[in-house]
Design a protein around this motif. Structure first.
Motif, short mmCIF file in Angstrom:
data_model
loop_
_atom_site.label_atom_id
_atom_site.label_comp_id
_atom_site.label_asym_id
_atom_site.label_seq_id
_atom_site.Cartn_x
_atom_site.Cartn_y
_atom_site.Cartn_z
N ALA A 328 0.82 -1.22 0.00
CA ALA A 328 0.00 0.00 0.00
C ALA A 328 0.85 1.27 0.00
O ALA A 328 0.39 2.33 -0.44
CB ALA A 328 -0.94 0.00 1.21
N GLU A 329 2.10 1.16 0.48
CA GLU A 329 3.00 2.32 0.48
C GLU A 329 3.43 2.70 -0.94
O GLU A 329 3.75 3.86 -1.21
CB GLU A 329 4.27 2.01 1.29
CG GLU A 329 4.07 2.06 2.79
CD GLU A 329 5.33 1.58 3.51
OE1 GLU A 329 6.33 1.28 2.84
OE2 GLU A 329 5.30 1.51 4.75
N LYS A 331 3.33 3.74 -4.64
CA LYS A 331 2.36 4.51 -5.44
C LYS A 331 1.83 3.71 -6.63
O LYS A 331 0.67 3.81 -6.99
CB LYS A 331 3.00 5.81 -5.92
CG LYS A 331 3.14 6.84 -4.81
CD LYS A 331 3.58 8.19 -5.35
CE LYS A 331 3.65 9.20 -4.20
NZ LYS A 331 4.12 10.52 -4.65
N TYR A 333 1.09 0.76 -6.85
CA TYR A 333 0.09 -0.26 -6.51
C TYR A 333 -1.16 0.36 -5.89
O TYR A 333 -2.02 -0.35 -5.39
CB TYR A 333 0.69 -1.30 -5.54
CG TYR A 333 1.84 -2.06 -6.14
CD1 TYR A 333 1.67 -2.86 -7.27
CD2 TYR A 333 3.13 -1.96 -5.61
CE1 TYR A 333 2.73 -3.52 -7.86
CE2 TYR A 333 4.20 -2.63 -6.19
CZ TYR A 333 4.00 -3.41 -7.31
OH TYR A 333 5.04 -4.06 -7.88
N HIS A 334 -1.23 1.69 -5.91
CA HIS A 334 -2.39 2.34 -5.31
C HIS A 334 -3.69 1.91 -5.98
O HIS A 334 -4.76 1.94 -5.35
CB HIS A 334 -2.23 3.86 -5.38
CG HIS A 334 -1.35 4.40 -4.29
ND1 HIS A 334 -1.17 5.74 -4.06
CD2 HIS A 334 -0.59 3.76 -3.37
CE1 HIS A 334 -0.34 5.90 -3.04
NE2 HIS A 334 0.04 4.71 -2.62
N GLU A 338 -7.49 1.71 -4.49
CA GLU A 338 -8.27 2.93 -4.78
C GLU A 338 -9.77 2.71 -4.62
O GLU A 338 -10.51 3.60 -4.22
CB GLU A 338 -7.97 3.42 -6.20
CG GLU A 338 -6.60 4.03 -6.40
CD GLU A 338 -6.52 5.46 -5.90
OE1 GLU A 338 -7.53 5.97 -5.37
OE2 GLU A 338 -5.46 6.08 -6.03
N THR A 395 -0.79 3.33 7.15
CA THR A 395 -0.36 3.43 5.74
C THR A 395 -1.53 3.84 4.85
O THR A 395 -1.40 4.71 3.98
CB THR A 395 0.21 2.08 5.27
OG1 THR A 395 1.30 1.72 6.11
CG2 THR A 395 0.70 2.16 3.84
N LEU A 396 -2.67 3.20 5.05
CA LEU A 396 -3.83 3.51 4.22
C LEU A 396 -4.30 4.94 4.44
O LEU A 396 -4.69 5.64 3.51
CB LEU A 396 -4.98 2.53 4.52
CG LEU A 396 -4.73 1.06 4.11
CD1 LEU A 396 -5.86 0.18 4.61
CD2 LEU A 396 -4.58 0.94 2.59
N ASN A 399 -2.04 7.44 2.61
CA ASN A 399 -2.12 7.44 1.14
C ASN A 399 -3.54 7.65 0.60
O ASN A 399 -3.70 8.05 -0.56
CB ASN A 399 -1.55 6.12 0.61
CG ASN A 399 -0.06 6.01 0.86
OD1 ASN A 399 0.72 6.80 0.36
ND2 ASN A 399 0.34 5.04 1.66
N PHE A 400 -4.54 7.35 1.42
CA PHE A 400 -5.93 7.51 0.96
C PHE A 400 -6.73 8.22 2.05
O PHE A 400 -7.79 7.75 2.48
CB PHE A 400 -6.56 6.14 0.65
CG PHE A 400 -5.68 5.24 -0.17
CD1 PHE A 400 -5.60 5.38 -1.56
CD2 PHE A 400 -4.91 4.26 0.42
CE1 PHE A 400 -4.79 4.56 -2.32
CE2 PHE A 400 -4.08 3.43 -0.33
CZ PHE A 400 -4.02 3.59 -1.71
#
Length: 979
Positions: A328-329, A331, A333-334, A338, A395-396, A399-400
């Motif tokens: 998940a870190e 980018k 593989y975002h 998503e 982490t999530l 990034n989100f």
């Protein structure tokens, strides 16, 4: 010591006694074995005993442990000193010849100890001094006997696992390449052969257990060999390994399932290690691993969804969650995460179930509070589901953030509403909610400050006021203890962000929870109080100083001491650390409590000395005692006699019973007491009764004793030189100096002792030994020169010039060997002087060299005149260039920040643990020298008057122009002329 049946029986008898619960039986046996272990054939005798099938297994295991500890203590002991090797060369060769074969045919209980011994030897000797080890190991892969193969793999794992954390270096690369050239291909072939055997023996449970155990070890070795960099062989054969890993994740062998809900079986260990391996590749070798990523994300996701909440799956789930966090870190593989539906499923199916407290966690909370605390607040819960789930949430949410805020916000409200419906029945929901907020909001922090960066979307102070403080305000401190602990932890974790006002409001509530029956609750309360009391504002002033703590001090101190009387907390390290911190903050404000506190502390010390089992508690106990002495004696210097009266009997008992864990602390405490006494009269008789014992050689063989003993000895020299001279003990002290100076690890202690002798001891008696002392210094310089030793010898000779004079130094060195002083100047002072880094040492060197340049005729006009310009050149470099940092000198100056040192966890006295509140005072013997450049300028001005300005001009002429200008600048600033 011959290898005979009689000696084997004798050794077995002593090993049997070391297992006794009675210290009067155990300790003499341990001491006797320790005293005989340096005899030739002792380790060979141990190996023969371990191999003797007719011997009782308990004694064989004790022998294996004794052998491993013998190797640990002695195999590399000679490497940091110039003392003789403690293990005879023939014994070394015999051990390396016998040990692998012995290990492989030994029962499991012995195999583990012998494997550890092999890895210790290997760490020092492999591959250069033991190159045949790897070939001997690889040969056994072809044996087909998986008990033998597993022994080899276990040894390989022990030997190579240091590759996981060692710093990169050329030597390390060469060693890993040496191993890979011999091990990578056979290990891959072993993997393939073993995978085939899983099918061949699919109905044989015993065979499968051994085969799958082999796969676990193969995977562990793979992890170690891939930790530093991606080896070419494994990159070329990635499809083989990744294919095997996918199979291992999916495998579910019915006959290997265990009924035990707590202890992981071989399948759990295997899948957990696979997750660790793919996590390594996802984190470090992302580009090469990319083709396999989606397959593994799917496999891990499916594994997580079908894995139950039983404790035996904890490590597996933890490693699987860490793998998802790493993915998940990235980018690129975002896209996988998503989709809001996928995020919602992750939250529902993975995060929330693994954040929930389980019945097994509640049992741990009640029955093993120490383990619960260790996992929950000490950062050692890396293998727990909660920590891994928290990391995934963090982490999530980084990034989100917006999507996660919406999803988790809904779940948070559901959890809190459920709790409000029935707090007694649904307290677990709120516990989960607190964990969710903690992991969701956290962005970064430190152990010292807690969480310091958070998501702006999460209103932490508001959550604290609405949901945390009400839990702390509940009148019954024993109600819903798990929820109480979680609430207290919230305050502790976010202390840097809640604001002084909120924390000040929480303080009385935290103090109120000190008498709570739950060990976890009152430990968390003590821990939170201690951490809050360390907090400082932007001006580095304590946020909660004596003026804030004062009104609560009575409840705080009495509450903490009362907590030590609660069942299970007699040696609670968090409580003792909080007592220490409270005294440190209160300072003179702690005096009213000392009349009750000191007898209690002495009573506790007497109790724990009988069986030292909690090293951190013991460390903070001694810290508290040292701090108490300083606080009380600062107010009343005569109070030191009361401390001596109370503590001396306990200290004498510790020394007489040879309680090794406590001895370094006792020496530090004695130093504190003597320093407090300084100037109040002669050293009292009880100290002198102890003095001869301090010179006993066995004391100095223990590494942890050296630093505190040197300090204590130096205080005796400072305060009682005449008495030492009258007792005729100088030779004993010089014997200690000789031992120290021969050791690469302790030579700085030898120099410290020598400086104290030079400054405080009778000059005439010391001078008669000085030629012999200098001989030892030069012998070590020629045989075993290190950067640290060069630093020490430069500082000492400079100190000698300051104290005795330059000409006496030259004459003494010339008596040893004509022309040697010139070699010292050219090869030591001129080349390495500017590398001296510590401020006080640089001052000593600067003044000593200035005196050599200006007051020593042999240097400015005699046979060493040619070195004068170069010596001045190096001195200017010392002034003008930043010192080179020598890693060898880190931590030797005792100047660490108080809070940092106390927060650091001391070791279990195998090495020395410095008491922060017993730190030695740094003495500046040159306090009157305030500007070194001006000192040099005035020294050169004096020289021009002694000889003539023209001669000084001739001396300076060879200097480069920049250096000449520097000299003139110093002179202008000092208002003197030299030419």
């Amino acid at each position: 010591m011959e290898v005979t049946d009689a000696n084997l029986q004798l050794l077995a008898g002593y090993l049997q006694q070391t297992l006794s619960a009675d210290p009067n039986v155990r300790r003499p046996a341990e001491k006797l074995l320790e005293s005989t272990e340096l005899q030739q054939n002792y380790p060979v005798l141990l190996l023969n005993l371990i191999d003797k099938a007719t011997m009782d297994m308990t004694i064989r295991v004790a022998g294996a442990i004794a052998f491993k500890n013998y190797i640990k203590r002695n195999w590399a002991a000679h490497e940091d000193s110039d003392e003789p090797d403690r293990i005879h060369a023939t014994d070394r060769n015999t051990i390396k010849t016998l040990i692998v074969t012995l290990m492989l045919h030994s029962p499991t209980a012995l195999q583990k100890q012998l494997s550890d011994a092999v890895s210790i030897i290997g760490k020092h000797d492999f591959p250069k001094k033991w190159p045949q080890l790897i070939d001997e190991m690889v040969e056994k892969f072809a044996s087909g006997d998986f008990n033998v193969i597993n022994g080899i793999l276990q040894t390989a794992h022990s030997l190579f696992k240091r590759y996981r954390y060692e710093f990169k270096s050329q030597a390390l690369w060469e060693e890993i390449k040496f191993v890979l050239d011999r091990m990578a291909k056979p290990l891959t072939e072993l993997l393939q052969a073993t995978m085939q055997l899983t099918t061949l023996h699919e109905s044989n449970a015993e065979a499968l257990k051994v085969i799958y155990s082999s796969l676990v070890l193969v995977n562990k070795v793979f992890f170690s060999l891939n930790s530093q960099d991606l080896p070419e062989f494994f990159e070329d054969n990635m499809s083989t390994w990744m294919g095997a890993f996918l199979q291992q994740l999916a495998v579910d062998v019915a006959i290997l399932r265990t009924d035990d809900d707590e202890d992981a079986g071989v399948l759990e260990h295997l899948r957990s290690q696979v997750c660790e391996n793919i996590c390594l590749y996802a984190r470090k070798y992302d580009e090469e691993f990319k083709p396999y990523m989606e397959q593994f994300v799917t496999a891990v996701w499916e594994l997580l969804v079908k894995t139950s909440l039983h404790t035996k799956y904890d490590a597996l789930v933890s490693n699987a969650l860490q793998f998802l966090s790493v993915v998940a870190e990235r980018k690129h593989y975002h896209g996988i995460f998503e989709n809001p539906e996928i995020l919602a499923r992750i939250c529902e199916k993975v995060v929330i179930p693994n954040l929930d407290i389980r019945p097994s966690d509640e049992e741990l909370f009640e029955d093993s509070p120490d383990e619960y605390i260790r996992r929950d607040i000490e950062g050692s819960d890396i293998d727990t589901r909660r920590r891994a789930a928290c990391d995934l949430v963090k982490t999530l949410s980084i990034n989100f953030e917006q999507k996660i805020f919406g999803i988790f916000g809904q779940y948070l409200q559901i959890l809190l509403d459920k709790y409000k419906e029935n707090p007694v029945a649904n307290w677990r929901s709120k516990d989960t909610a607190i964990y969710l907020v903690t992991s969701w909001a956290s962005r970064g922090g430190t152990q010292k400050h807690g969480i310091t960066q958070t998501s702006e979307l999460v209103p932490l102070p508001q959550f604290c006021a609405e949901h945390i403080v009400p839990e702390l305000e509940r009148p019954n401190v024993n109600e819903l203890p798990v929820l109480k602990a979680a609430s207290i932890k919230y305050v502790m974790v976010f202390r840097s962000l809640l604001g002084p006002q909120t924390l000040a409001g929480c303080l009385p509530h935290l103090i109120r929870h000190l008498p709570a029956e739950s060990i976890v609750v009152h430990s968390y309360a003590a821990c939170s109080l201690e951490k809050i009391l360390t907090m400082r504002d932007a001006n580095n002033t304590l946020l909660f100083g004596p003026q804030v703590i004062g009104p609560h001090s009575n409840q705080l101190v009495s509450g903490l001491f009362a907590t030590l009387s609660l069942t299970g907390s007699a040696e609670n390290e968090y409580v003792m650390k909080a007592i220490m911190r409270s005294f440190h903050v209160l300072q003179a404000g702690a005096l009213p409590y000392m009349a009750v506190a000191l007898p209690r502390l002495t009573e506790i010390l007497t109790f724990v000395a009988k069986n030292p089992s909690r090293p951190l508690f013991n460390h903070y106990l001694f810290e508290t005692l040292a701090l108490s002495i300083k606080i009380v004696c600062q107010a009343d210097a005569t109070a030191v006699s009361s401390f001596e009266e109370a503590l001396f009997p306990v200290f004498q008992g510790i020394l007489q019973q040879d309680i090794t864990e406590f001895m370094p602390y006792v020496f530090q405490m004695l130093s504190v007491l003597m320093e407090v006494r300084e100037g109040t009269g002669p050293i009292p008789e009880p100290y002198w009764a102890l003095f001869p014992c301090l010179l006993a050689p066995p004391l100095w063989d223990r590494r942890g004793n050296v630093t505190p003993l040197i300090r204590l000895l130096s205080i005796f020299i400072k305060q009682g030189s005449a008495q030492i001279q009258a007792l005729g003990k100088l030779n004993g002290i010089l014997g200690i100096f000789q031992k120290m100076i021969a050791s690469r690890a302790n030579d700085h202690e030898g120099f410290y002792l020598l400086q104290n002798l030079l400054y405080y001891y009778n000059a005439d008696e010391l001078q008669t030994n000085m030629r012999q002392i200098f001989g030892l210094l030069f012998q070590r310089l020629s045989l075993s020169k290190t950067a640290k030793y060069l630093n020490g010898i430069i500082v000492f000779f400079s100190f000698y010039v300051v104290k005795v004079g330059g000409t006496p130094l030259v004459q003494l060195i010339e008596q040893i060997q004509p022309g040697m002083f010139g070699m010292l100047l050219e090869r030591v002072f001129i080349t390495d002087m500017a590398k001296v880094s510590k401020e006080l040492e640089r001052k000593i060197v600067a003044v000593g060299v200035s005196k050599l340049l200006s007051e020593c005729p042999e240097v400015y006009s005699g046979q060493y005149k040619t070195f004068w310009p170069r010596l001045l050149h190096s001195l200017i470099d010392l002034f003008e260039r930043p010192p080179e940092k020598l890693p060898y000198l880190d931590g030797l100056d005792g100047n660490a920040d108080t809070d940092v040192v106390v927060d650091a966890e001391p070791g279990y006295q195998a090495a020395f643990s410095q008491l922060t509140f017993a730190q030695p005072k740094q003495v500046d013997h040159l306090a009157d020298v305030t500007d070194l450049r001006l000192y040099l300028a005035r020294a050169l001005s004096n020289l021009s008057q002694t000889v003539s300005p023209a001669e000084v001009t001739n001396l300076i002429t060879p200097l480069e122009m920049d250096y000449k200008e520097m000299v003139m600048k110093y002179c202008d600033q000092a208002g003197v002329r030299i030419a």
